[in-house]
Scaffold this active site. Structure first.
Site, PDB file in Angstrom:
ATOM      1  N   SER A 123       0.648  -1.111  -0.104  1.00  0.00           N
ATOM      2  CA  SER A 123      -0.039   0.392   0.316  1.00  0.00           C
ATOM      3  C   SER A 123       0.945   1.276  -0.256  1.00  0.00           C
ATOM      4  O   SER A 123       2.007   1.520   0.367  1.00  0.00           O
ATOM      5  CB  SER A 123      -0.966  -0.097   1.661  1.00  0.00           C
ATOM      6  OG  SER A 123      -1.602   1.605   1.414  1.00  0.00           O
ATOM      7  N   GLU A 125       0.058   3.782   1.950  1.00  0.00           N
ATOM      8  CA  GLU A 125       0.191   3.995   2.947  1.00  0.00           C
ATOM      9  C   GLU A 125       1.446   3.530   3.987  1.00  0.00           C
ATOM     10  O   GLU A 125       1.668   4.402   5.297  1.00  0.00           O
ATOM     11  CB  GLU A 125      -0.773   2.969   3.943  1.00  0.00           C
ATOM     12  CG  GLU A 125      -2.127   3.899   4.288  1.00  0.00           C
ATOM     13  CD  GLU A 125      -2.216   4.704   5.085  1.00  0.00           C
ATOM     14  OE1 GLU A 125      -1.896   5.495   6.168  1.00  0.00           O
ATOM     15  OE2 GLU A 125      -2.465   5.873   4.823  1.00  0.00           O
ATOM     16  N   TYR A 147      -1.624   0.224  10.901  1.00  0.00           N
ATOM     17  CA  TYR A 147      -1.891  -0.353   9.555  1.00  0.00           C
ATOM     18  C   TYR A 147      -0.624   0.023   8.420  1.00  0.00           C
ATOM     19  O   TYR A 147      -0.047  -1.521   8.107  1.00  0.00           O
ATOM     20  CB  TYR A 147      -4.162   0.204   9.037  1.00  0.00           C
ATOM     21  CG  TYR A 147      -3.079  -0.353   7.023  1.00  0.00           C
ATOM     22  CD1 TYR A 147      -3.788  -1.330   6.804  1.00  0.00           C
ATOM     23  CD2 TYR A 147      -2.983   0.487   6.730  1.00  0.00           C
ATOM     24  CE1 TYR A 147      -4.300  -1.479   5.922  1.00  0.00           C
ATOM     25  CE2 TYR A 147      -2.871   0.228   5.005  1.00  0.00           C
ATOM     26  CZ  TYR A 147      -3.489  -0.884   4.487  1.00  0.00           C
ATOM     27  OH  TYR A 147      -4.206  -0.938   3.067  1.00  0.00           O
TER      28      TYR A 147
HETATM   29  P1  NAP Z   1     -11.571  -4.549   1.938  1.00  0.00           P
HETATM   30  O1  NAP Z   1     -12.589  -4.331   0.697  1.00  0.00           O
HETATM   31  O2  NAP Z   1     -10.951  -4.182   3.378  1.00  0.00           O
HETATM   32  O3  NAP Z   1     -11.431  -5.868   2.431  1.00  0.00           O
HETATM   33  C1  NAP Z   1     -10.087  -6.988   2.623  1.00  0.00           C
HETATM   34  C2  NAP Z   1     -10.927  -8.276   3.223  1.00  0.00           C
HETATM   35  O4  NAP Z   1      -9.868  -9.051   3.735  1.00  0.00           O
HETATM   36  C3  NAP Z   1     -12.119  -8.598   2.917  1.00  0.00           C
HETATM   37  O5  NAP Z   1     -12.957  -9.677   2.027  1.00  0.00           O
HETATM   38  C4  NAP Z   1     -11.864  -9.149   4.931  1.00  0.00           C
HETATM   39  O6  NAP Z   1     -13.116 -10.282   4.498  1.00  0.00           O
HETATM   40  C5  NAP Z   1     -10.580  -9.701   4.442  1.00  0.00           C
HETATM   41  N1  NAP Z   1      -9.845 -10.721   5.434  1.00  0.00           N
HETATM   42  C6  NAP Z   1      -9.817  -9.862   7.097  1.00  0.00           C
HETATM   43  N2  NAP Z   1      -9.197 -10.238   7.930  1.00  0.00           N
HETATM   44  C7  NAP Z   1      -9.218 -11.143   7.465  1.00  0.00           C
HETATM   45  C8  NAP Z   1      -9.001 -12.686   7.784  1.00  0.00           C
HETATM   46  N3  NAP Z   1      -8.457 -12.855   9.428  1.00  0.00           N
HETATM   47  N4  NAP Z   1      -8.695 -13.508   7.369  1.00  0.00           N
HETATM   48  C9  NAP Z   1      -9.249 -13.538   6.463  1.00  0.00           C
HETATM   49  N5  NAP Z   1      -9.402 -12.719   5.258  1.00  0.00           N
HETATM   50  C10 NAP Z   1      -9.484 -11.158   6.222  1.00  0.00           C
HETATM   51  O7  NAP Z   1     -10.747  -4.159   1.482  1.00  0.00           O
HETATM   52  P2  NAP Z   1      -9.827  -4.024  -0.638  1.00  0.00           P
HETATM   53  O8  NAP Z   1      -9.255  -2.619  -0.785  1.00  0.00           O
HETATM   54  O9  NAP Z   1     -10.563  -5.000  -1.085  1.00  0.00           O
HETATM   55  O10 NAP Z   1      -8.910  -3.824  -0.451  1.00  0.00           O
HETATM   56  C11 NAP Z   1      -8.047  -5.277  -0.956  1.00  0.00           C
HETATM   57  C12 NAP Z   1      -6.458  -4.704  -0.508  1.00  0.00           C
HETATM   58  O11 NAP Z   1      -5.227  -4.558  -0.696  1.00  0.00           O
HETATM   59  C13 NAP Z   1      -5.946  -4.843   1.470  1.00  0.00           C
HETATM   60  O12 NAP Z   1      -4.823  -5.722   1.947  1.00  0.00           O
HETATM   61  C14 NAP Z   1      -5.682  -3.329   1.963  1.00  0.00           C
HETATM   62  O13 NAP Z   1      -4.681  -3.120   2.580  1.00  0.00           O
HETATM   63  C15 NAP Z   1      -4.986  -3.752   0.458  1.00  0.00           C
HETATM   64  N6  NAP Z   1      -4.649  -2.130  -0.441  1.00  0.00           N
HETATM   65  C16 NAP Z   1      -6.205  -1.519  -0.110  1.00  0.00           C
HETATM   66  C17 NAP Z   1      -5.907  -0.399  -0.787  1.00  0.00           C
HETATM   67  C18 NAP Z   1      -7.435   0.571  -1.378  1.00  0.00           C
HETATM   68  O14 NAP Z   1      -7.526   1.716  -1.794  1.00  0.00           O
HETATM   69  N7  NAP Z   1      -8.520  -0.181  -1.566  1.00  0.00           N
HETATM   70  C19 NAP Z   1      -4.770   0.404  -0.887  1.00  0.00           C
HETATM   71  C20 NAP Z   1      -3.809  -0.325  -1.270  1.00  0.00           C
HETATM   72  C21 NAP Z   1      -3.697  -1.469  -0.397  1.00  0.00           C
HETATM   73  P3  NAP Z   1     -14.043  -9.947   5.936  1.00  0.00           P
HETATM   74  O15 NAP Z   1     -15.132  -9.361   4.467  1.00  0.00           O
HETATM   75  O16 NAP Z   1     -14.569 -11.362   6.496  1.00  0.00           O
HETATM   76  O17 NAP Z   1     -14.124  -9.070   6.823  1.00  0.00           O
HETATM   77  O1  G4F Z   2     -10.549   6.915   2.939  1.00  0.00           O
HETATM   78  P1  G4F Z   2      -9.842   6.339   3.072  1.00  0.00           P
HETATM   79  O2  G4F Z   2      -9.934   6.178   4.628  1.00  0.00           O
HETATM   80  O3  G4F Z   2      -8.392   5.357   3.176  1.00  0.00           O
HETATM   81  P2  G4F Z   2      -7.254   6.128   3.211  1.00  0.00           P
HETATM   82  O4  G4F Z   2      -6.207   6.104   4.926  1.00  0.00           O
HETATM   83  O5  G4F Z   2      -5.807   6.729   2.953  1.00  0.00           O
HETATM   84  O6  G4F Z   2      -6.418   4.329   3.430  1.00  0.00           O
HETATM   85  C1  G4F Z   2      -6.610   3.502   2.103  1.00  0.00           C
HETATM   86  O7  G4F Z   2      -6.211   3.808   1.367  1.00  0.00           O
HETATM   87  C2  G4F Z   2      -4.981   3.136   1.319  1.00  0.00           C
HETATM   88  C3  G4F Z   2      -3.948   3.228   0.515  1.00  0.00           C
HETATM   89  O8  G4F Z   2      -2.981   4.375   0.557  1.00  0.00           O
HETATM   90  C4  G4F Z   2      -4.979   1.528   2.005  1.00  0.00           C
HETATM   91  F1  G4F Z   2      -3.734   1.144   2.174  1.00  0.00           F
HETATM   92  C5  G4F Z   2      -5.986   1.499   3.233  1.00  0.00           C
HETATM   93  O9  G4F Z   2      -6.381   0.082   3.056  1.00  0.00           O
HETATM   94  C6  G4F Z   2      -7.231   2.318   2.485  1.00  0.00           C
HETATM   95  O10 G4F Z   2      -8.414   1.578   1.749  1.00  0.00           O
HETATM   96  O11 G4F Z   2      -9.047   8.002   3.995  1.00  0.00           O
HETATM   97  C7  G4F Z   2      -8.399   9.469   2.878  1.00  0.00           C
HETATM   98  C8  G4F Z   2      -8.635  10.546   3.928  1.00  0.00           C
HETATM   99  C9  G4F Z   2      -7.003  10.267   5.742  1.00  0.00           C
HETATM  100  O12 G4F Z   2      -6.331  10.996   4.701  1.00  0.00           O
HETATM  101  C10 G4F Z   2      -8.564  10.696   6.024  1.00  0.00           C
HETATM  102  O13 G4F Z   2      -8.139  11.285   7.297  1.00  0.00           O
HETATM  103  O14 G4F Z   2     -10.009  10.775   3.652  1.00  0.00           O
HETATM  104  C11 G4F Z   2      -9.589  11.927   5.585  1.00  0.00           C
HETATM  105  N1  G4F Z   2     -10.752  12.209   6.238  1.00  0.00           N
HETATM  106  C12 G4F Z   2     -11.843  12.768   6.683  1.00  0.00           C
HETATM  107  N2  G4F Z   2     -12.979  12.432   6.702  1.00  0.00           N
HETATM  108  C13 G4F Z   2     -11.857  10.761   6.578  1.00  0.00           C
HETATM  109  C14 G4F Z   2     -12.935  11.505   6.765  1.00  0.00           C
HETATM  110  N3  G4F Z   2     -11.793   9.355   6.467  1.00  0.00           N
HETATM  111  C15 G4F Z   2     -12.153   8.916   6.002  1.00  0.00           C
HETATM  112  N4  G4F Z   2     -12.376   7.723   6.592  1.00  0.00           N
HETATM  113  N5  G4F Z   2     -13.665   9.547   7.080  1.00  0.00           N
HETATM  114  C16 G4F Z   2     -14.046  10.193   7.318  1.00  0.00           C
HETATM  115  O15 G4F Z   2     -14.941  10.969   7.621  1.00  0.00           O
END
Ligand code: NAP
Ligand code: G4F
Length: 336
Positions: A123, A125, A147
């Site tokens: 990520s 992050e 995280y």
């Molecule tokens: P998400 O919607 O939160 O999905 C997370 C998945 O992990 C869900 O299927 C959840 O299952 C499963 N999970 C959680 N704990 C587990 C455990 N102990 N054992 C097995 N499965 C488990 O995340 P996403 O946005 O699709 O992201 C996919 C991956 O990419 C994650 O690793 C995230 O950290 C990473 N990532 C995401 C972003 C982004 O912007 N979306 C960016 C960079 C990296 P349940 O349904 O049971 O909760």
């Molecule tokens: O949507 P966010 O919660 O995503 P964040 O923290 O960027 O993380 C996501 O992206 C990562 C990749 O860079 C992934 F690895 C991670 O798993 C996840 O998918 O927050 C985005 C921004 C932050 O700066 C937060 O402080 O939005 C700001 N924010 C402002 N108000 C808020 C809010 N975030 C959330 N969730 N809720 C609010 O009300």
């Protein structure tokens, strides 16, 4: 036919990746943990075409068993406690799943199917308090949350298994990617859903935290294609996946409210509960390596993404109302 194992298949990315791999002719083995309520909503387009297996990144034996039974050619580790805000409240659990979970799976792969190709969901992050702009594969990490720290562990574990055991293991350093399937707790979906809720008279305010943080936001449907491409190369490498554009939460709000003819200033209130102990202020990725070596390009731009999400949340409400209205009609009319 190739077999792919996806962990985290019930999440946003897992559902898009499962559909993509099925379209490419893969057999998809979908790992899910046991849940008291069904968690397969995002899989409605492909539930009948995937093979569901029960497993948990916390349970080493379940990982070993699944690999031994299904012998996947490719493994996509998308499972994580992925919500940054929650990681401050559940730091140990986040470390267990998002960090140690990766090495549990890598170790299972090494012991059971060492020839399989492994993808780790790293990520942006990990860049946290960024050391340079834009961020690329060799930018130093400086995580700002439990995280982010756990993801750095998983990232280096993947590099270490590649270097130590000659395994095909790679990490996609993906910047934020969103979609209509994004969880409601993430800021983009929280905004798009609130805009629709306001239009339908279900709420009159939207409480947010820091509006000035900036993110490089892309469309999840584009990003999962990069995951697959990474596992089709001659050599395992790590890649940044990003749009090379950054926008603030405020800009996201502006476009989302504009989509329905409103101004965000009339509805958004600031609530300190949504601030984080340490913030990632600016993310901007340089995906040149992915473009040049994988031939990967994002197709959806920022405005297109925001509008897609707002439109989807409006449509969802419209569909719900139509279903309710239909249900209240006398039998014969409802059936027509
Ligand atoms: P998400 O919607 O939160 O999905 C997370 C998945 O992990 C869900 O299927 C959840 O299952 C499963 N999970 C959680 N704990 C587990 C455990 N102990 N054992 C097995 N499965 C488990 O995340 P996403 O946005 O699709 O992201 C996919 C991956 O990419 C994650 O690793 C995230 O950290 C990473 N990532 C995401 C972003 C982004 O912007 N979306 C960016 C960079 C990296 P349940 O349904 O049971 O909760
Ligand atoms: O949507 P966010 O919660 O995503 P964040 O923290 O960027 O993380 C996501 O992206 C990562 C990749 O860079 C992934 F690895 C991670 O798993 C996840 O998918 O927050 C985005 C921004 C932050 O700066 C937060 O402080 O939005 C700001 N924010 C402002 N108000 C808020 C809010 N975030 C959330 N969730 N809720 C609010 O009300």
């Amino acid at each position: 036919m190739k077999t792919a194992l996806i962990t985290g298949v019930t999440g946003q990315d897992g559902s898009y990746l499962a559909e993509h791999l099925l379209d490419l002719g893969y057999k998809v083995v979908a790992m899910m943990r046991r849940s008291a309520t069904p968690s397969t909503e995002r899989l409605s387009n492909c539930l009948d075409r995937i093979e569901i297996v029960n497993g948990d990144l916390i349970d080493q034996s379940s990982l070993m068993r699944i690999l031994a039974e299904h012998k996947p050619d490719e493994i996509y580790n998308l499972a994580a406690q992925s919500f940054v805000h929650s990681s401050f409240h559940e730091p140990i659990h986040t470390g267990e799943v998002t960090g140690l979970g990766v090495i549990r799976l890598l170790e299972a792969v090494r012991l059971v199917v060492p020839e399989a190709r492994f993808y780790q969901a790293s990520s942006s992050e990990m860049f946290g308090k960024v050391h340079e702009v834009p961020q690329k594969e060799d930018t130093p990490f400086h995580p700002r949350s439990p995280y982010g720290v756990a993801k750095v562990y998983g990232h280096w574990a993947t590099v270490n298994y590649r270097e130590s055991y000659d395994m095909y293991a790679c990490s996609g350093i993906l910047f934020n990617h969103e979609s209509p399937r994004r969880g409601l707790e993430f800021v983009t979906r929280k905004i798009s859903d609130a805009v629709a809720g306001i239009v339908f008279g279900e709420q009159d305010k939207l409480a947010l935290g820091n509006l000035d943080a900036k993110r490089d936001w892309g469309f999840a449907g584009d990003y999962i294609k990069a995951m697959h491409l990474m596992l089709q190369q001659d050599e395992a490498k790590d890649y940044v996946v990003a749009t090379n554009e950054t926008h603030s939460i405020r800009e996201f709000c502006t476009i989302a409210f504009e989509r329905v003819g409103l101004e965000y200033e009339d509805f958004v209130v600031i609530d300190p509960r949504f601030y984080r102990p340490a913030e990632v202020e600016l993310l901007l990725g340089d995906a040149t390596k992915a473009r040049e070596e994988l031939g990967w390009e994002p197709e959806v731009d920022f405005r297109g993404l925001v509008e897609m999400m707002v439109d989807s949340d409006l449509q969802r409400r419209l569909d719900r109302r139509l279903t309710v209205q239909k249900g209240s009609l006398p039998g014969a009319m409802a059936a027509s």
